[in-house]
Design a protein around this motif. Sequence first.
Motif, short mmCIF file in Angstrom:
data_model
loop_
_atom_site.label_atom_id
_atom_site.label_comp_id
_atom_site.label_asym_id
_atom_site.label_seq_id
_atom_site.Cartn_x
_atom_site.Cartn_y
_atom_site.Cartn_z
N MET A 97 41.61 37.87 39.15
CA MET A 97 42.32 39.11 40.26
C MET A 97 43.12 39.50 39.27
SD MET A 97 41.08 39.95 42.68
CE MET A 97 40.36 41.89 43.22
N LEU A 98 44.30 39.43 38.84
CA LEU A 98 45.01 40.36 38.04
C LEU A 98 44.35 41.36 36.55
CD1 LEU A 98 48.52 38.38 37.45
CD2 LEU A 98 47.78 40.46 39.37
N LEU A 138 45.32 39.96 48.14
CA LEU A 138 44.30 39.51 47.85
C LEU A 138 44.04 38.23 47.42
CD1 LEU A 138 42.36 42.89 47.10
CD2 LEU A 138 43.21 42.01 50.16
N SER A 139 43.82 37.80 46.42
CA SER A 139 43.40 36.09 45.32
C SER A 139 43.77 35.12 46.56
CB SER A 139 43.88 36.58 44.32
OG SER A 139 44.90 36.66 43.76
N MET A 140 45.14 35.41 46.49
CA MET A 140 45.72 34.53 47.45
C MET A 140 45.03 34.06 48.58
SD MET A 140 48.69 33.36 45.27
CE MET A 140 49.67 32.86 46.51
N VAL A 141 45.08 34.87 49.90
CA VAL A 141 44.40 34.77 51.39
C VAL A 141 42.96 33.73 50.76
CG1 VAL A 141 43.65 35.80 52.64
CG2 VAL A 141 45.59 36.46 51.67
N PHE A 142 42.07 35.49 49.95
CA PHE A 142 40.88 34.74 49.93
C PHE A 142 40.59 33.51 48.98
CE2 PHE A 142 40.23 39.59 51.11
CZ PHE A 142 39.15 38.72 52.08
N THR A 143 41.26 32.74 47.87
CA THR A 143 41.05 31.87 47.83
C THR A 143 41.44 30.57 48.65
OG1 THR A 143 42.14 32.11 45.46
CG2 THR A 143 42.20 29.83 45.83
N PHE A 144 41.68 30.66 49.79
CA PHE A 144 42.12 29.77 50.89
C PHE A 144 40.82 29.55 51.99
CE2 PHE A 144 43.77 27.15 54.03
CZ PHE A 144 43.96 26.35 54.28
N LEU A 145 40.27 30.70 51.75
CA LEU A 145 39.16 31.49 52.86
C LEU A 145 38.27 30.84 52.13
CD1 LEU A 145 40.38 34.74 54.41
CD2 LEU A 145 40.64 32.29 55.53
#
Lengths: 230, 187
Positions: free
Chosen positions: B72-73, B108-115
Amino acid sequence: MRKAWWKILCVLLLVYAVVGGLLIKIPNLPVLGETIRNVFYHVGMWSAMFVLFTCSMVHSIRYLSKNNLKNDIAANQYASVGIVFGLLGYATGAVWASYTWADPNNPAFDSFSAVAREPKLIGTAVALLIYFAYFILRSSIQDIDQKARISAVYNIFAFAMLFPTIMVVPRLLPSLHPGQEGNPALNFKDSSPAMRMIQYPAFIGWALLGVWIATLKIRFNYVKERNFIK
Amino acid sequence: MGATIFVLFLAIQEPEKEIWNGLFWVIQLFICINAVAKSFMQESRARMLYFYTISSPSHFIVAKLLFNSLLMLLMTLISLVLFFAFIGNPVQKMLPFIGLSLLGGFSLSMVFTFLAAIAAKARQNAAIMAVLGFPLIVPQLMLLMKLSAAAFTSQQGFEWSDVLLLIALDFLVGLLSVILFPFLWRD
């Protein structure tokens, strides 16, 4: 009967809150006027919603540690009653806002979008959407155990991440809603001593009422699902 | 992603700074949903079983989080370059804005990885992931938009407490993922 003391307490507190809330002398502030009595009911809805969602999360944690489907049913029902109280909170808030914010001379509020930009409204909308998403997630999984486990994980994740943000973010943004610097209505300087005599019992009463409704629904569902639960 | 930004370029020219800011974060959100959702969708059942035998769940989720945040970065940098090239550059404070968008992409990437991990278990990936993710990401997006609005004017300074809040949230998400993922992993 011994276990019913909190139900009696709930009824007593709510009778006290409704009667007292309509009768006591209130500080007649400009703009607010007599509408300040709504604080006993509007904020009471949010306190009930918050307590119910917290119960739901606690039951999700207990499900993950004990794997008992009873906890899953409880988490589900607490969340659904919490949503009802959230919607009621919106309704009471809308009534209140129509007397205080809807000023025809104030051009900032001539459109719906201007009012809907209010950070506290967005915050609550997000909290309700989370629990709608929780129910969508539940309905999309067939297997009962898997449904319970995955939705419990989502419930904990969403609660632990969202509620801190809801407490913090609206305070950083400009807002019309009272209570910018702390918990609205729980602040010491926000209300007069006479109001505080009604306020806290009313909040506890509404929260107890919510829990009572939820426990009835939970027991009903235990009976309905008695073939699956231990 | 390139195509979306090109369409934006065709549709509007030199937008106002508020619109630029809004468009940028909306596009970041969609890029993130598309990029991160793939990470669990493309794993077949057999490959998940293979991972199951060689690693512990917490190592697995940490690896996923790291990979997705790096991805994502990179995506954020590319979209920044494309935005500057096609849609103009109203940003006044360049370095803080780049830092902020990298931080935003990371969150964003942290939240969406878990979701994505949750959605992969529900077997209906992309749609349910958007439904689950939208309410969770709104507070962070509000913070990010408010912070990045400061980068478009020269007077207003950054509020470091907000940046710290975002970083603290990222920590929280990482911690929760490591704690909760083992429950998802068992099948």
